[in-house]
Design an enzyme around this catalytic site. Structure first.
Site, mmCIF file in Angstrom:
data_model
loop_
_atom_site.group_PDB
_atom_site.id
_atom_site.type_symbol
_atom_site.label_atom_id
_atom_site.label_comp_id
_atom_site.label_asym_id
_atom_site.label_seq_id
_atom_site.Cartn_x
_atom_site.Cartn_y
_atom_site.Cartn_z
ATOM 1 N N SER A 52 0.815 -1.214 0.000
ATOM 2 C CA SER A 52 0.000 0.000 0.000
ATOM 3 C C SER A 52 0.848 1.264 0.000
ATOM 4 O O SER A 52 0.385 2.328 -0.421
ATOM 5 C CB SER A 52 -0.938 0.005 1.205
ATOM 6 O OG SER A 52 -0.220 -0.074 2.416
ATOM 7 N N ASP A 300 -3.109 6.367 11.913
ATOM 8 C CA ASP A 300 -2.333 5.852 10.787
ATOM 9 C C ASP A 300 -1.069 6.693 10.640
ATOM 10 O O ASP A 300 -1.098 7.803 10.096
ATOM 11 C CB ASP A 300 -3.175 5.921 9.503
ATOM 12 C CG ASP A 300 -2.451 5.324 8.299
ATOM 13 O OD1 ASP A 300 -1.237 5.065 8.389
ATOM 14 O OD2 ASP A 300 -3.103 5.139 7.246
ATOM 15 N N HIS A 303 0.980 5.364 6.363
ATOM 16 C CA HIS A 303 0.744 5.919 5.029
ATOM 17 C C HIS A 303 0.940 7.432 5.054
ATOM 18 O O HIS A 303 1.184 8.019 6.100
ATOM 19 C CB HIS A 303 -0.660 5.538 4.556
ATOM 20 C CG HIS A 303 -0.876 4.054 4.500
ATOM 21 N ND1 HIS A 303 -1.463 3.351 5.531
ATOM 22 C CD2 HIS A 303 -0.527 3.137 3.560
ATOM 23 C CE1 HIS A 303 -1.495 2.057 5.225
ATOM 24 N NE2 HIS A 303 -0.920 1.909 4.033
#
Length: 326
Positions: A52, A300, A303
Site C-alpha cells: 500500500s 495511521d 501511510h
C-alpha cells in the site's frame, strides 16, 4: 484519490504538510514536469509493484500527471491486483500491482489480506510477475509486511491439501534475502536489459514512537503538524539491514548489465512525522466512539497524506528517468 490518503477531505485543518519541499545537500532536484515525463514515457508502460505504500506513491504519480492533462483522454481500470491508468494521447500506462511480499503469499488478495500469520511460498514469483514482465519501467517496494521476527515459508502449493504442505519458520532477514534472491533471478532470466529500467524504493518510515521526539508515547503522530528538524534523525522502526540487502541486489543487477537504481527515500521521509493521515482518513472498519476518542490505537502513522511526501519520491523517480546516472 484513495480515501485512506485524502486527509483534507477527512477533516485535517493544518495543511502545512503539503508545502514542504526536499532540498538535498549539494544538488537541486529538477522541477517535476508532467508533460515532459509523458513525452519521455510515450508508448511505454510503468508498473509500481508492491504494497500500500507503493500504491501511495503510484497514486501520487497519477495525481501529478492527471492534474496536468485535465481535459485530455485517460482511463482507469481495476482488474484484481492490477490498477491501470492510461494517458491515451501519449499511449502511456502507469499501473500498480499489489504484491506486498515480492513472492506469492497468503497476503496476495488486494483487499482481503489481513492474516494472523504471514506465509510466503518459497521461490514462487511467476504467478505475479507475468502481469508486469512487459513493463518498460518497474518500481518495486517490499518492506513493511516483513517486519516481524519470523515468517513461515511454504514449500509446495497453497492449493495442496494440508497434509502435503511443508512449512518452515525462518528468521525475517533470511526470508527477506530469499525473496530478493528469487526476485533477482527472475529479473535476470526474464527482463530485457536493453529495454527495462528497474527501481527499488527504500523503506518508508513510520512514526509510531512519539517518545523519540519528546512527546507522550500514546500520541504517535496524531498531534504532529511540524517536521522533525534534527538532521540525521533515524527512527528505531527503520531497519537499515533490510535496505543494505536491497542495495546488494541492486548492485548485482547493475553488474549484470541492468539499468537499476535504488530510490533512497528513507532519510528524507524520516523527518516528516507531520505528514501522515493520522485519524484524517476513511477507516474501513466502523470505529466506536471510544476508539474515536482514543486515537492512539487507530492513528495511521504509516501511510502518507496526498498531496505530500510521496510526491517527492516521484520527483526522485522523475529525475532518474530524465537524467540517468552516467
Amino acid at each position: 484519490m484513495n480515501e485512506e490518503l485524502a486527509c483534507e477531505m477527512y477533516g485535517r485543518k493544518n495543511l502545512n504538510y503539503q508545502y514542504w519541499r526536499w532540498q538535498p545537500h549539494h544538488c537541486d532536484l529538477p522541477r517535476f514536469d508532467a508533460i515532459d515525463l509523458l513525452e519521455k514515457l510515450r508508448d511505454k508502460r510503468v508498473v509500481y509493484v508492491g504494497d500500500s505504500l507503493n500504491r501511495n506513491q503510484w497514486m501520487s504519480m497519477v495525481c501529478l500527471i492527471e492534474s496536468s492533462i485535465p481535459d485530455r483522454p485517460k482511463t482507469l481500470h481495476y482488474n484484481g491486483s492490477l490498477i491501470a491508468f492510461k494517458a491515451l494521447e501519449y499511449n502511456v500506462s502507469i499501473d500498480f500491482y499489489w504484491e506486498p511480499m515480492l513472492l506469492e503469499s497468503n497476503c496476495d488478495d488486494p483487499t482481503n489480506h489481513r492474516v494472523s500469520e504471514r506465509i510466503i511460498r518459497g521461490q514462487s514469483i511467476e504467478k505475479h510477475a507475468r502481469n508486469w514482465n512487459d513493463a518498460d519501467v518497474l518500481v518495486f517496494n517490499s518492506y513493511i509486511w516483513w517486519r516481524q521476527l519470523k515468517l513461515k515459508i511454504l514449500w509446495g502449493s497453497f492449493e495442496n491439501v494440508d497434509a502435503d504442505r511443508i512449512y518452515e519458520d525462518v528468521e525475517m532477514l533470511k526470508a527477506y534475502e530469499m525473496a530478493l534472491t528469487t526476485w533477482f533471478e527472475w529479473l535476470d532470466n526474464h527482463v530485457n536489459r536493453s529495454k527495462t529500467r528497474v527501481f527499488f524504493v527504500s523503506s518508508s518510515p513510520t512514526h509510531n514512537r512519539a517518545e523519540e521526539w519528546g512527546k507522550p508515547k500514546k500520541h504517535k503522530c496524531f498531534y504532529e503538524t511540524e517536521p522533525i528538524y534534527e538532521e540525521g534523525y533515524w527512527s528505531m522502526d527503520s531497519d537499515p539491514n533490510m535496505m543494505r540487502l536491497v542495495e546488494k541486489y541492486i548492485n548485482k543487477l547493475s553488474s549484470q548489465g541492468f539499468n537499476a537504481q535504488m530510490l533512497n527515500i528513507t532519510q528524507l521521509s524520516e523527518y516528516r512525522k507531520d505528514a501522515h493521515p493520522s485519524m484524517h482518513r476513511k477507516f474501513w472498519d466502523q470505529l466506536t466512539h471510544e476508539q474515536l476518542t482514543t486515537p492512539n490505537y487507530h492513528t495511521d502513522c504509516t501511510h502518507w497524506c496526498l498531496p505530500g511526501v510521496p510526491d517527492v519520491w516521484n520527483e526522485f523517480l522523475y529525475a532518474y528517468l530524465l537524467y540517468p546516472p552516467s
